[in-house]
Design an enzyme around this catalytic site. Structure first.
Site, PDB file in Angstrom:
ATOM      1  N   ASN A 109       4.149 -13.809   5.210  1.00 29.54           N
ATOM      2  CA  ASN A 109       5.260 -14.118   6.118  1.00 29.54           C
ATOM      3  C   ASN A 109       5.964 -15.400   5.698  1.00 29.54           C
ATOM      4  O   ASN A 109       7.177 -15.432   5.474  1.00 29.54           O
ATOM      5  CB  ASN A 109       4.754 -14.256   7.558  1.00 29.54           C
ATOM      6  CG  ASN A 109       4.230 -12.955   8.115  1.00 29.54           C
ATOM      7  OD1 ASN A 109       4.168 -11.950   7.430  1.00 29.54           O
ATOM      8  ND2 ASN A 109       3.839 -12.985   9.371  1.00 29.54           N
ATOM      9  N   ASP A 110       5.204 -16.492   5.606  1.00 29.11           N
ATOM     10  CA  ASP A 110       5.797 -17.778   5.228  1.00 29.11           C
ATOM     11  C   ASP A 110       6.268 -17.762   3.782  1.00 29.11           C
ATOM     12  O   ASP A 110       7.311 -18.344   3.455  1.00 29.11           O
ATOM     13  CB  ASP A 110       4.794 -18.913   5.440  1.00 29.11           C
ATOM     14  CG  ASP A 110       4.767 -19.406   6.875  1.00 29.11           C
ATOM     15  OD1 ASP A 110       5.806 -19.300   7.545  1.00 29.11           O
ATOM     16  OD2 ASP A 110       3.714 -19.880   7.324  1.00 29.11           O
ATOM     17  N   GLU A 136       1.523 -19.914   0.323  1.00 29.77           N
ATOM     18  CA  GLU A 136       2.629 -19.528   1.209  1.00 29.77           C
ATOM     19  C   GLU A 136       3.884 -20.345   0.933  1.00 29.77           C
ATOM     20  O   GLU A 136       4.812 -20.367   1.748  1.00 29.77           O
ATOM     21  CB  GLU A 136       2.202 -19.670   2.677  1.00 29.77           C
ATOM     22  CG  GLU A 136       1.513 -20.969   3.004  1.00 29.77           C
ATOM     23  CD  GLU A 136       0.768 -20.923   4.329  1.00 29.77           C
ATOM     24  OE1 GLU A 136       1.066 -20.070   5.169  1.00 29.77           O
ATOM     25  OE2 GLU A 136      -0.131 -21.780   4.512  1.00 29.77           O
ATOM     26  N   HIS A 184       7.606 -10.795  21.973  1.00 28.60           N
ATOM     27  CA  HIS A 184       6.323 -11.206  22.543  1.00 28.60           C
ATOM     28  C   HIS A 184       5.664 -10.106  23.354  1.00 28.60           C
ATOM     29  O   HIS A 184       4.439  -9.989  23.371  1.00 28.60           O
ATOM     30  CB  HIS A 184       6.523 -12.461  23.406  1.00 28.60           C
ATOM     31  CG  HIS A 184       6.676 -13.708  22.608  1.00 28.60           C
ATOM     32  ND1 HIS A 184       7.369 -14.811  23.051  1.00 28.60           N
ATOM     33  CD2 HIS A 184       6.229 -14.022  21.366  1.00 28.60           C
ATOM     34  CE1 HIS A 184       7.322 -15.757  22.132  1.00 28.60           C
ATOM     35  NE2 HIS A 184       6.650 -15.303  21.106  1.00 28.60           N
ATOM     36  N   ARG A 244      11.874 -19.448  10.042  1.00 31.17           N
ATOM     37  CA  ARG A 244      10.707 -18.760  10.596  1.00 31.17           C
ATOM     38  C   ARG A 244      11.103 -17.704  11.614  1.00 31.17           C
ATOM     39  O   ARG A 244      10.326 -16.805  11.906  1.00 31.17           O
ATOM     40  CB  ARG A 244       9.755 -19.778  11.252  1.00 31.17           C
ATOM     41  CG  ARG A 244       8.983 -20.608  10.258  1.00 31.17           C
ATOM     42  CD  ARG A 244       7.994 -21.521  10.969  1.00 31.17           C
ATOM     43  NE  ARG A 244       7.004 -20.793  11.727  1.00 31.17           N
ATOM     44  CZ  ARG A 244       5.892 -20.272  11.217  1.00 31.17           C
ATOM     45  NH1 ARG A 244       5.648 -20.359   9.927  1.00 31.17           N
ATOM     46  NH2 ARG A 244       5.024 -19.641  11.984  1.00 31.17           N
ATOM     47  N   CYS A 277      -3.151 -12.209   4.074  1.00 29.35           N
ATOM     48  CA  CYS A 277      -3.304 -12.415   5.510  1.00 29.35           C
ATOM     49  C   CYS A 277      -2.018 -12.195   6.295  1.00 29.35           C
ATOM     50  O   CYS A 277      -2.000 -12.390   7.503  1.00 29.35           O
ATOM     51  CB  CYS A 277      -3.807 -13.832   5.788  1.00 29.35           C
ATOM     52  SG  CYS A 277      -5.314 -14.269   4.927  1.00 29.35           S
ATOM     53  N   ARG A 328      -7.186 -18.673  12.947  1.00 32.42           N
ATOM     54  CA  ARG A 328      -6.144 -19.681  13.135  1.00 32.42           C
ATOM     55  C   ARG A 328      -6.668 -20.769  14.067  1.00 32.42           C
ATOM     56  O   ARG A 328      -6.500 -20.702  15.282  1.00 32.42           O
ATOM     57  CB  ARG A 328      -4.890 -19.025  13.701  1.00 32.42           C
ATOM     58  CG  ARG A 328      -4.327 -17.896  12.833  1.00 32.42           C
ATOM     59  CD  ARG A 328      -3.119 -17.291  13.513  1.00 32.42           C
ATOM     60  NE  ARG A 328      -2.446 -16.267  12.734  1.00 32.42           N
ATOM     61  CZ  ARG A 328      -2.624 -14.956  12.876  1.00 32.42           C
ATOM     62  NH1 ARG A 328      -3.495 -14.505  13.780  1.00 32.42           N
ATOM     63  NH2 ARG A 328      -1.961 -14.102  12.139  1.00 32.42           N
ATOM     64  N   ARG A 334      -8.995 -21.177   8.877  1.00 35.92           N
ATOM     65  CA  ARG A 334      -7.906 -22.030   8.405  1.00 35.92           C
ATOM     66  C   ARG A 334      -7.930 -23.346   9.167  1.00 35.92           C
ATOM     67  O   ARG A 334      -8.018 -23.358  10.395  1.00 35.92           O
ATOM     68  CB  ARG A 334      -6.565 -21.321   8.616  1.00 35.92           C
ATOM     69  CG  ARG A 334      -5.366 -22.091   8.087  1.00 35.92           C
ATOM     70  CD  ARG A 334      -4.087 -21.289   8.243  1.00 35.92           C
ATOM     71  NE  ARG A 334      -3.684 -21.136   9.644  1.00 35.92           N
ATOM     72  CZ  ARG A 334      -2.689 -20.361  10.056  1.00 35.92           C
ATOM     73  NH1 ARG A 334      -2.024 -19.640   9.174  1.00 35.92           N
ATOM     74  NH2 ARG A 334      -2.385 -20.281  11.334  1.00 35.92           N
TER      75      ARG A 334
END
Length: 544
Positions: free
Chosen positions: A434-435, A411, A188, A445, A477, A282, A318
């Site tokens: 990613n997903d 995804e 993070h 995840r 994306c 998002r 989205r």
């Protein structure tokens, strides 16, 4: 020592004066003996209340000075403080005779060790808990919140490791760059700094301690390099890296480099960085950074703000993607992921669709509504029915509106299998690499996305081919779009838009401008035929 190599985060290269951050005092020892259990519980509750107040104050300041990424991290911290498992561990430790300081440290230490042993993104959460531990111990000792101190202009900050709270303060202070001995590009702290365009290099090892405060250093986030020879750093700093012009292949095919954002404010940053539009807004972040899902009017204003930043471009918004690690506020029980979750809450879904229709009529840019985590064709049909109802409601009320174009996220393996049918029903496909990589490989995840595994590469190729056959454009994306070599692979498959973090826009544009599409297509063909991840990785080193 001339230079050290680590893991780069973000883009840009800078030179400046090295400044070491002081190591925090994380000792859980207390002067004197513990009081009675009841007294220690009271001390714990008072310290927790003070920590919550500190986090909320800092979150409010971060929302203005730093933005979404920092605000979300601090909100997650607050949630953990009231985790029943945490409370139970503290209670048990106090009952065992520990002072509140030792009880808090014991409650968190096992989790910190467990997260680090797990690896991947889960390991990055250990630094979140270290941040919380430091805040709690300072509150118990009656100390003020930690400060980064007075930093000289253009400072390159050095630290053994960086917790998210300190990263928020550094980002707000506009430091030139950050280097740490430990840490992850998915932590993070790194994400917060990257979101603000601060070049970061992590995992430089204990050798970083050989660099003294006051030394003149160079930091290159792309190369993952810290050097004592600043003249060797040739990259452009963040302010010099903007590429505003459109880019394309050597044969003249236009390529769009757009941005992934979560608010109107981030849309403004993306515009400043030269983005050609918004490839992924998002929308669930609007709820995660407040006390709940915004009402229709507030949503409309947020979408219009993003559209107005790009009056001549597309903004792909989205629809809510709650579920998993993004719980739906005020939800009772588990919520299905993505569009299934929206369809399970029809009133909220209809409200969002009305907001999107109103924004499409008011905003300057062109709005596309993108459906996340699609796994069935009837989900697209159901959304169209809801969209029909939403436009009918707005028309009956005399509210100006415009029906947005509809796109879907690819995804899941199901979406790959259905790509030909999906492409015949929507205006665009968006790859969520990613997903997609995690679902194809069956990982969680928390695991780092392994997009160069052959199964993932082939899934991407199949989805893009289906869209190309249907004459439907494809955007990517995921984080993979910002990787220079993988971006070339995506262009080779036929992707014409890459949506990346705002700070990665300039470097991605420079990388793609003038790319030889025939060479990229040959690379994609060879990567599709590869049998192992190492083969794909080797091929990408030859990317045009």
């Amino acid at each position: 020592m001339t230079d050290l190599r680590g893991v780069g985060v973000g883009t840009g290269a800078v030179t400046g004066q090295a400044v070491w951050l002081a190591r925090p005092d994380e000792s859980p020892e207390r002067d004197g003996s513990p009081s009675s259990p009841d007294a220690e519980r009271d001390r714990f509750e008072r310290a927790r209340a003070r920590t919550v107040e500190e986090l909320r104050d800092e979150r409010d300041r971060a929302a203005v000075a730093v933005g979404k990424a920092a605000e979300e991290v601090l909100a997650t911290h607050e949630t953990f403080l009231f985790d029943p498992a945490f409370e139970e561990r503290v209670e048990d430790a106090i009952d065992d005779g520990d002072a509140a300081e030792r009880a808090v440290a014991r409650a968190l230490e096992d989790w910190i060790e467990s997260f680090e042993e797990t690896g991947g993104k889960t390991a990055a959460r250990a630094d979140d808990l270290r941040d919380l531990r430091g805040r709690f111990l300072r509150a118990l000792r009656g100390e003020s919140p930690r400060s980064v101190g007075d930093l000289p202009d253009g400072a390159v900050v050095l630290a053994d490791r960086l917790d998210p709270g300190t990263a928020v303060r550094l980002a707000a202070d506009d430091v030139a760059g950050v280097a740490t001995a430990e840490g992850s590009r998915t932590g993070h702290a790194a994400i917060v700094l990257r979101s603000q365009g601060v070049p970061v290099v992590v995992d430089l090892s204990e050798e970083l301690r050989t660099v003294e405060s006051g030394a003149r250093v160079g930091l290159d986030a792309v190369a993952g390099l810290l050097t004592l020879d600043p003249s060797a750093v040739t990259g452009a700093g963040p302010a010099e890296a903007v590429v505003a012009d459109a880019v394309g292949t050597a044969s003249g095919t236009p390529l769009a480099v757009t941005a992934n954002v979560g608010s109107g404010r981030e849309s403004a940053v993306a515009r400043e960085r030269g983005a050609d539009g918004v490839g992924l807004f998002r929308s669930e972040f609007l709820a995660l950074r407040s006390d709940g899902v915004p009402d229709e009017d507030a949503q409309t204003e947020a979408y219009v703000a993003a559209l107005d930043r790009f009056p001549d471009a597309e903004v792909a918004i989205r629809t809510f993607d709650f579920g998993g690690d993004k719980p739906l506020p005020d939800a009772e029980g588990d919520v299905p992921r993505g569009v299934a979750g929206s369809l399970a809450t029809p009133d909220r879904h209809r409200e969002q669709l009305r907001a999107l229709c109103r924004a499409a009529a008011r905003g300057a840019g062109e709005l596309t509504a993108v459906l996340p985590h699609v796994t069935r064709l009837d989900e697209v049909a159901a959304v169209r029915d809801h969209l029909d109802a939403a436009t009918d409601e707005l028309a009956a009320a005399g509210v100006p509106h415009e029906r947005p174009a509809l796109g879907v996220m690819v995804e899941t393996p199901a979406a790959v299998e259905l790509a030909p049918e999906l492409a015949s029903r929507v205006a665009s496909l968006s790859l969520g690499t990613n997903d997609l990589s995690r679902h194809v490989l069956g990982t969680t995840r928390d695991a780092d996305p392994a997009v160069t595994e052959p199964a993932v590469v082939r899934a991407i190729g199949r989805a893009v081919a289906a869209a190309t056959d249907a004459g439907v454009p494809v955007r990517c994306c995921g984080e993979a779009a910002a990787d220079p070599a993988f971006a070339a692979l995506l262009v080779g498959f036929g992707v014409t838009e890459l949506s990346v973090a705002p700070d990665a826009v300039p470097a991605t544009k420079r990388r793609l401008d003038g790319i030889d599409r025939s060479e990229a297509a040959a690379l994609a063909e060879r990567a599709t035929a590869a049998s192992t991840k190492s083969e794909v990785d080797s091929l990408l080193k030859e990317a045009p």
